[in-house]
Design a protein around this motif. Structure first.
Motif, short mmCIF file in Angstrom:
data_model
loop_
_atom_site.label_atom_id
_atom_site.label_comp_id
_atom_site.label_asym_id
_atom_site.label_seq_id
_atom_site.Cartn_x
_atom_site.Cartn_y
_atom_site.Cartn_z
N PHE A 6 41.21 24.77 27.49
CA PHE A 6 41.28 25.65 28.66
C PHE A 6 40.25 25.17 29.68
CE2 PHE A 6 43.04 28.49 25.40
CZ PHE A 6 44.16 28.97 26.07
N VAL A 7 40.62 25.22 30.96
CA VAL A 7 39.70 24.81 32.02
C VAL A 7 39.57 25.95 33.03
CG1 VAL A 7 39.98 22.30 31.84
CG2 VAL A 7 41.63 23.62 33.18
N SER A 8 38.35 26.17 33.50
CA SER A 8 38.10 27.23 34.47
C SER A 8 38.35 26.73 35.88
CB SER A 8 36.64 27.69 34.34
OG SER A 8 35.76 26.64 34.73
N GLN A 9 38.45 27.67 36.83
CA GLN A 9 38.60 27.27 38.23
C GLN A 9 37.34 26.53 38.71
OE1 GLN A 9 40.40 29.67 41.25
NE2 GLN A 9 41.46 30.98 39.77
N LYS A 10 36.19 26.87 38.16
CA LYS A 10 34.96 26.17 38.52
C LYS A 10 35.06 24.69 38.12
CE LYS A 10 29.93 26.25 37.89
NZ LYS A 10 28.79 26.96 37.24
N THR A 11 35.57 24.45 36.93
CA THR A 11 35.74 23.07 36.47
C THR A 11 36.76 22.34 37.33
OG1 THR A 11 35.17 23.64 34.19
CG2 THR A 11 36.48 21.63 34.52
N LEU A 12 37.84 23.02 37.67
CA LEU A 12 38.86 22.41 38.52
C LEU A 12 38.29 22.07 39.90
CD1 LEU A 12 41.91 24.67 37.57
CD2 LEU A 12 41.57 22.27 36.95
N GLY A 13 37.41 22.94 40.38
CA GLY A 13 36.74 22.66 41.65
C GLY A 13 35.88 21.42 41.57
N ALA A 14 35.21 21.23 40.44
CA ALA A 14 34.39 20.03 40.24
C ALA A 14 35.27 18.79 40.17
CB ALA A 14 33.57 20.18 38.96
N TRP A 15 36.43 18.91 39.52
CA TRP A 15 37.37 17.78 39.47
C TRP A 15 37.79 17.40 40.89
CZ3 TRP A 15 41.57 19.06 35.20
CH2 TRP A 15 40.96 19.06 33.93
N LEU A 16 38.08 18.41 41.70
CA LEU A 16 38.54 18.16 43.07
C LEU A 16 37.48 17.43 43.88
CD1 LEU A 16 40.80 18.73 45.18
CD2 LEU A 16 39.51 20.77 45.81
#
Length: 270
Positions: A147-157
């Motif tokens: 599972f990935v959080s929106q915070k992690t997805l933001g870091a990916w972006l």
């Protein structure tokens, strides 16, 4: 090779079924029947293993354990860009793949288990979205089942587009099968180019253009493939189209020089 996409509605079938259709177009010997049989077996195994689990949240966690631990599906970290990671038959045979191929198989099984899973073409990679009626939306990285959080997805972006990249909620909306399949073809085409399989890459490009007609970046890539196949006139035409459609793109000036060279080659040949 001629493709007939007019009668196909990719939104009316599962993503994995759409991918099977595309693979059959790209590879006449693609084992579609074997792929469907393997998918059916996985669904039946999952249904049998989770038949007594009535809680949907626990049912999803059980499927994740089954898929990534018991069955051994995983992202191919050693040969991430290999073409076989984007081909469904090889993914099912090797149990290795990339986010879009693994995600399509996982989502196919999840939907048969009546789990609210859909796919999202996030800018960095394909992810899965779980829309619970009684809880917050969750996101899964299909490469490893975490599972990935929106915070992690933001870091990916930010890692992908830079620290000032703006966040858009649209990045997390479910993506149409047509758009995902076009992106899937782009990934496969890039892998084939790395492996210098130019004729196969050209078929990918032509098929992607049926899904996204007139896409200048896809036409630019096709021009590169034509250039590798020594089709100078066709390459120059595709590059010229890209330059006209995207004059501000940093690649446009370099491609203008390429067009001059290719045009000169064409004149010499004639």
């Amino acid at each position: 090779m001629q493709f007939n996409e007019e009668s196909r509605d990719y939104e009316a079938v599962t993503l994995v079924e759409g991918a099977i259709d595309l693979m059959m177009d790209l590879e006449p010997g693609f084992p579609a029947q074997w792929v469907r049989l393997q998918l059916s077996k996985l669904v039946k195994e999952a249904e049998a293993a989770l038949m007594h689990e009535t809680n949907s949240h626990l049912r999803l966690e059980g499927l994740i354990r089954l898929f990534y631990h018991d069955w051994g599906f995983s992202g191919d970290r050693n040969q991430y860009y290999a073409a076989e990671n984007a081909c469904l038959d090889k993914v099912l045979e090797r149990r290795k793949g990339i986010p879009v191929s693994l995600g399509a198989v996982f989502m196919y099984i999840a939907q048969h288990l009546e789990l609210p899973v859909s796919g999202v073409a996030f800018p960095t990679q394909y992810i899965l979205r779980v829309d619970w009626p009684d809880a917050e939306t969750q996101f899964i990285n299909p490469f490893d089942g975490e599972f990935v959080s929106q915070k992690t997805l933001g870091a990916w972006l930010k890692g992908h587009k830079g620290p000032l990249a703006p966040w858009r909620d649209s990045y997390l909306t479910a993506t149409s099968h047509t758009d995902v399949l076009a992106r899937w073809l782009t990934v496969l085409k890039s892998a084939l180019l790395r492996e210098e399989q130019y004729a196969d890459a050209l078929r990918c490009s032509d098929l992607a253009l049926l899904l996204r007609p007139g896409d200048p970046h896809e036409i630019r890539d096709r021009g590169y493939i034509y250039q590798q196949l020594e089709c100078s006139h066709a390459a120059a035409m595709d590059y010229t189209y890209f330059i006209e459609q995207c004059p501000e793109d940093p690649a446009a000036e370099l491609l203008k020089l390429q067009v001059k060279v290719l045009s000169a080659q064409t004149q010499v040949l004639h």
